[in-house]
Design a protein around this motif. Structure first.
Motif, short mmCIF file in Angstrom:
data_model
loop_
_atom_site.label_atom_id
_atom_site.label_comp_id
_atom_site.label_asym_id
_atom_site.label_seq_id
_atom_site.Cartn_x
_atom_site.Cartn_y
_atom_site.Cartn_z
N ASN A 126 0.83 -1.21 0.00
CA ASN A 126 0.00 0.00 0.00
C ASN A 126 0.86 1.26 0.00
O ASN A 126 0.57 2.23 -0.71
N TYR A 129 2.37 1.66 -3.48
CA TYR A 129 1.40 2.04 -4.51
C TYR A 129 0.91 3.47 -4.34
O TYR A 129 0.64 4.16 -5.32
N SER A 130 0.77 3.92 -3.09
CA SER A 130 0.29 5.28 -2.86
C SER A 130 1.30 6.34 -3.26
O SER A 130 0.93 7.49 -3.53
N ARG A 131 2.59 5.98 -3.29
CA ARG A 131 3.68 6.87 -3.69
C ARG A 131 3.90 8.05 -2.73
O ARG A 131 4.77 8.86 -2.97
N ARG A 132 3.11 8.15 -1.69
CA ARG A 132 3.29 9.23 -0.73
C ARG A 132 3.93 8.73 0.56
O ARG A 132 4.34 9.52 1.39
N ARG A 133 3.99 7.42 0.70
CA ARG A 133 4.58 6.85 1.92
C ARG A 133 5.62 5.79 1.54
O ARG A 133 5.67 4.72 2.15
N ARG A 231 -12.30 -0.14 -8.88
CA ARG A 231 -12.00 1.23 -8.46
C ARG A 231 -12.84 2.24 -9.25
O ARG A 231 -13.32 3.24 -8.69
N PRO A 237 -11.60 1.85 -1.10
CA PRO A 237 -10.23 1.32 -1.24
C PRO A 237 -9.93 0.14 -0.32
O PRO A 237 -9.28 -0.82 -0.74
#
Length: 335
Positions: A126, A129-133, A231, A237
């Motif tokens: 996760n 995939y989120s690219r922010r974490r 989605r 989600p």
């Protein structure tokens, strides 16, 4: 009827595999250096050749190898695994006394590695995939690789030094406190405390593999068309991750879990030796040092039987998890 036929064929194949393992182990043990009769005579303080020959005759070592194999196989069919002269009791009795401790350790280590490994794998996927974490994914993967590369015996020794010797939080050796006389709930708590360090030590290596396998499987499934469709329909989600992604990503994890249970039986030898855990792994190590071939063959037979049973259970579970297998199709859709 299809399931019954599948189960019957798997059981027949399992019995053939166990028979092959028994025969191979028998010849490998006979090829190993050292004479058990000479070892036993030396331990008793007698080196007389006549006494050694008497012991060889008593063990049946004076007969041809094929005759010894036939006698051993006929005994296995009758659940007679021989007699351990070093321990002065039947091999089967010794194994039955020790196997509950090994099964307890394997079951706890399996649950620890599977649950925590899958959970951390989901978190890492996760985060990736989120690219922010992505920092969280990097931390999880770095720790997993570190645990995967760390030798099991070194991790066990460091755990004893830190949590038992330095901090004094957990007992470092044995399965229970000797002479404590605990009963009831206190006895269960005492075993649980002794179980913590062996469980974590044995489970860390396999947990790292579950993390990497779950993460890779989820990142592969999460980009498939049916996930994108869910989605686009506005599915939550968390629901997508739980019902669509994780369910399909767990299929290779389940396959690996059956193999891992067999590997745990081998890893338990080191763990039980370091922590003085009274299981069949420690029994196997002692039998090897003492040249107790009958006991060694019995432990090999039981562990191979356990591995075959675990793989059989994995095949059964896989058919229930993936309906395509039960319908006769391969996971890729090829009949």
């Amino acid at each position: 009827m299809k399931f019954l036929g599948f189960l019957t064929s798997r059981i027949i194949k399992a019995l053939i595999v166990v028979l092959g393992v028994v025969i191979i182990n028998f010849f490998l043990i006979r090829l190993a250096p050292g004479d058990p009769a000479a070892v036993l005579a030396g331990q008793s303080g007698a080196s007389d050749p006549a006494y050694v020959e008497q012991l060889r005759e008593e063990f049946g070592l004076d007969k041809p190898v094929l005759v010894q194999l036939g006698v051993y196989l006929s005994g296995v069919v009758q659940l007679d695994l021989g007699y351990s002269y070093r321990n002065n009791m039947p091999v089967l009795t010794l194994i039955v006394q020790r196997i509950p401790a090994t099964l307890l350790l394997m079951f706890c280590a399996f649950l620890f590695s599977l649950v925590l490994g899958v959970l951390l794998g989901v978190v890492a996927a996760n985060a990736r995939y989120s690219r922010r974490r992505r920092w969280l994914d990097n931390i999880v993967m770095a720790v997993s690789l570190l645990l995967y590369a760390t030798p099991l015996f070194w991790l066990a020794l460091m755990a004893i030094l830190l949590f038992s010797v330095v901090l004094g939080w957990l007992p470092g050796f044995g399965m229970e406190t000797v002479g404590a006389g605990f009963t009831g709930w206190a006895y269960i708590q005492d075993i649980a405390l002794h179980l913590v360090l062996p469980t974590v030590t044995l489970g860390c290596f396999f947990m790292a593999m579950y993390v990497m396998l779950t993460r890779a499987s989820m990142l592969e499934v999460i980009n498939m068309d049916f996930v994108k469709t869910a989605r686009a329909k506005g599915v939550a989600p968390n629901t997508i991750i739980r019902r669509h992604v994780l369910r399909n990503a767990l299929l290779p994890v389940i396959t690996f879990a059956g193999i891992q249970l067999g590997q745990m039986a081998g890893g338990a030898v080191l763990t039980e030796t370091v922590f003085a855990w009274p299981g069949i792994g420690r029994l196997m190590f002692d039998a090897l040092l003492q040249r107790d071939y009958q006991l060694l063959l019995g432990v090999f037979l039981v562990t191979s039987f356990m591995v075959v049973v675990f793989n059989l259970l994995t095949d059964v579970v896989y058919r229930f998890v993936d309906p395509r297998i039960a319908a006769g199709a391969q996971p890729g859709g090829v009949q």
